[in-house]
Design an enzyme around this catalytic site. Structure first.
Site, PDB file in Angstrom:
ATOM      1  N   CYS A   9       0.813  -1.225   0.000  1.00 51.73           N
ATOM      2  CA  CYS A   9       0.000   0.000   0.000  1.00 51.73           C
ATOM      3  C   CYS A   9       0.845   1.274   0.000  1.00 51.73           C
ATOM      4  O   CYS A   9       2.020   1.266   0.346  1.00 51.73           O
ATOM      5  CB  CYS A   9      -0.911  -0.022   1.223  1.00 51.73           C
ATOM      6  SG  CYS A   9      -2.340   1.037   0.982  1.00 51.73           S
ATOM      7  N   ASP A 126      -6.328  -3.732  11.594  1.00 54.97           N
ATOM      8  CA  ASP A 126      -5.189  -2.816  11.568  1.00 54.97           C
ATOM      9  C   ASP A 126      -4.903  -2.284  12.978  1.00 54.97           C
ATOM     10  O   ASP A 126      -5.693  -2.461  13.901  1.00 54.97           O
ATOM     11  CB  ASP A 126      -5.573  -1.648  10.632  1.00 54.97           C
ATOM     12  CG  ASP A 126      -4.386  -0.877  10.128  1.00 54.97           C
ATOM     13  OD1 ASP A 126      -3.255  -1.144  10.578  1.00 54.97           O
ATOM     14  OD2 ASP A 126      -4.590   0.002   9.288  1.00 54.97           O
TER      15      ASP A 126
HETATM   16  O1  LIG Z   1      -0.819   4.750   4.633  1.00 49.07           O
HETATM   17  C1  LIG Z   1      -1.421   5.696   5.134  1.00 49.07           C
HETATM   18  O2  LIG Z   1      -0.875   6.780   5.305  1.00 49.07           O
HETATM   19  C2  LIG Z   1      -2.863   5.534   5.551  1.00 49.07           C
HETATM   20  C3  LIG Z   1      -3.602   6.661   5.831  1.00 49.07           C
HETATM   21  C4  LIG Z   1      -4.925   6.553   6.202  1.00 49.07           C
HETATM   22  C5  LIG Z   1      -5.530   5.316   6.298  1.00 49.07           C
HETATM   23  C6  LIG Z   1      -4.785   4.172   6.031  1.00 49.07           C
HETATM   24  C7  LIG Z   1      -3.467   4.249   5.659  1.00 49.07           C
HETATM   25  N1  LIG Z   1      -2.708   3.128   5.382  1.00 49.07           N
HETATM   26  C8  LIG Z   1      -3.066   1.799   5.724  1.00 49.07           C
HETATM   27  O3  LIG Z   1      -2.507   1.465   6.984  1.00 49.07           O
HETATM   28  C9  LIG Z   1      -2.268   0.063   7.042  1.00 49.07           C
HETATM   29  C10 LIG Z   1      -0.922  -0.353   7.587  1.00 49.07           C
HETATM   30  O4  LIG Z   1       0.026   0.573   7.548  1.00 49.07           O
HETATM   31  P1  LIG Z   1       1.515   0.303   8.119  1.00 49.07           P
HETATM   32  O5  LIG Z   1       2.062  -0.890   7.370  1.00 49.07           O
HETATM   33  O6  LIG Z   1       1.424   0.061   9.579  1.00 49.07           O
HETATM   34  O7  LIG Z   1       2.211   1.560   7.764  1.00 49.07           O
HETATM   35  C11 LIG Z   1      -2.472  -0.461   5.657  1.00 49.07           C
HETATM   36  O8  LIG Z   1      -3.736  -1.062   5.630  1.00 49.07           O
HETATM   37  C12 LIG Z   1      -2.493   0.759   4.789  1.00 49.07           C
HETATM   38  O9  LIG Z   1      -3.379   0.535   3.713  1.00 49.07           O
END
Ligand SMILES: O=C(O)c1ccccc1N[C@@H]1O[C@H](COP(=O)(O)O)[C@@H](O)[C@H]1O
Length: 200
Positions: A9, A126
């Site tokens: 992502c 998450d």
């Molecule tokens: O990535 C972002 O900035 C974000 C912003 C708002 C909502 C979701 C976002 N990202 C999602 O967060 C999780 C995991 O992130 P990480 O690997 O802990 O950085 C993932 O599902 C992204 O799609």
């Protein structure tokens, strides 16, 4: 190789998109929520055009009006919508469209959640602060993994992803911060390492 579903992502460049596809990702995500990773519809459209049919293109939203989600989805041509807000069932109904996948993202708690409660196609569990790279305690004995198509996210990286999958039985995984060399900047090497480690 396992058939674990892997999503990378927060992609913003051609090189990162190509690295994710070549590494064997099943889905690539473009962030439309407020974030250091935000892209506009035109950028997402240009990047999504590089993605082969078998890889799902996902737009990430958080607390945005349904009309804005629909407009950005249609303008960018992405095929899946990932919703991080506390939207109710009517929001999902309003976004349902032929060929569109709906992903409900929610913070993992000790209260069990079920896939499909809001008519979503996939559930994403998450950390409380999405996109922060901070993990949650997926190894806690109080955590009950859902059945079905659910993705584990939050603080995953190449060194912990396999352990996390084995501990939770997740159907898939999603990562953003753990494949970055600095906040908002994807590392092709870490993307490759993450996909390989996830499926080891
Ligand atoms: O990535 C972002 O900035 C974000 C912003 C708002 C909502 C979701 C976002 N990202 C999602 O967060 C999780 C995991 O992130 P990480 O690997 O802990 O950085 C993932 O599902 C992204 O799609």
């Amino acid at each position: 190789m396992s058939d674990l579903f892997v999503k990378i992502c927060g992609l913003r460049t051609e090189r990162a998109v190509d690295a994710a596809v070549e590494a064997g990702a099943d889905a690539v995500g473009f962030v439309f929520a407020a974030s250091p990773r935000t892209v506009d519809a035109e950028t997402a459209r240009r990047l999504a055009l590089r993605v082969p049919e078998h890889v799902l293109t996902v737009g990430v939203f958080r607390g945005q009006p349904v009309d804005e989600v629909r407009r950005l989805t249609e303008e960018s041509g992405i095929r899946a919508v990932q919703l991080h807000g506390d939207e109710g069932p009517e929001y999902y109904t309003a976004l349902r469209a032929p060929g569109r996948t709906l992903i409900r993202a929610t913070a993992a708690t000790e209260v069990p959640v079920r896939c499909g409660e809001l008519d979503e196609d996939m559930l994403l569990l998450d950390a409380p602060d999405p996109g922060s790279g901070k993990p949650w305690n997926w190894a806690s004995p109080g955590f009950t993994a859902p059945d079905g198509r659910w993705l584990l996210a939050g603080g995953l990286h190449p060194d912990n992803v396999r352990r996390a999958v084995e501990a939770t039985g997740a159907w898939g995984v999603d990562v953003s911060s753990g494949v970055e060399s600095e906040r908002g900047v994807k590392s092709e090497q870490l993307i490759r390492a993450f996909v390989a480690a996830a499926r080891k």
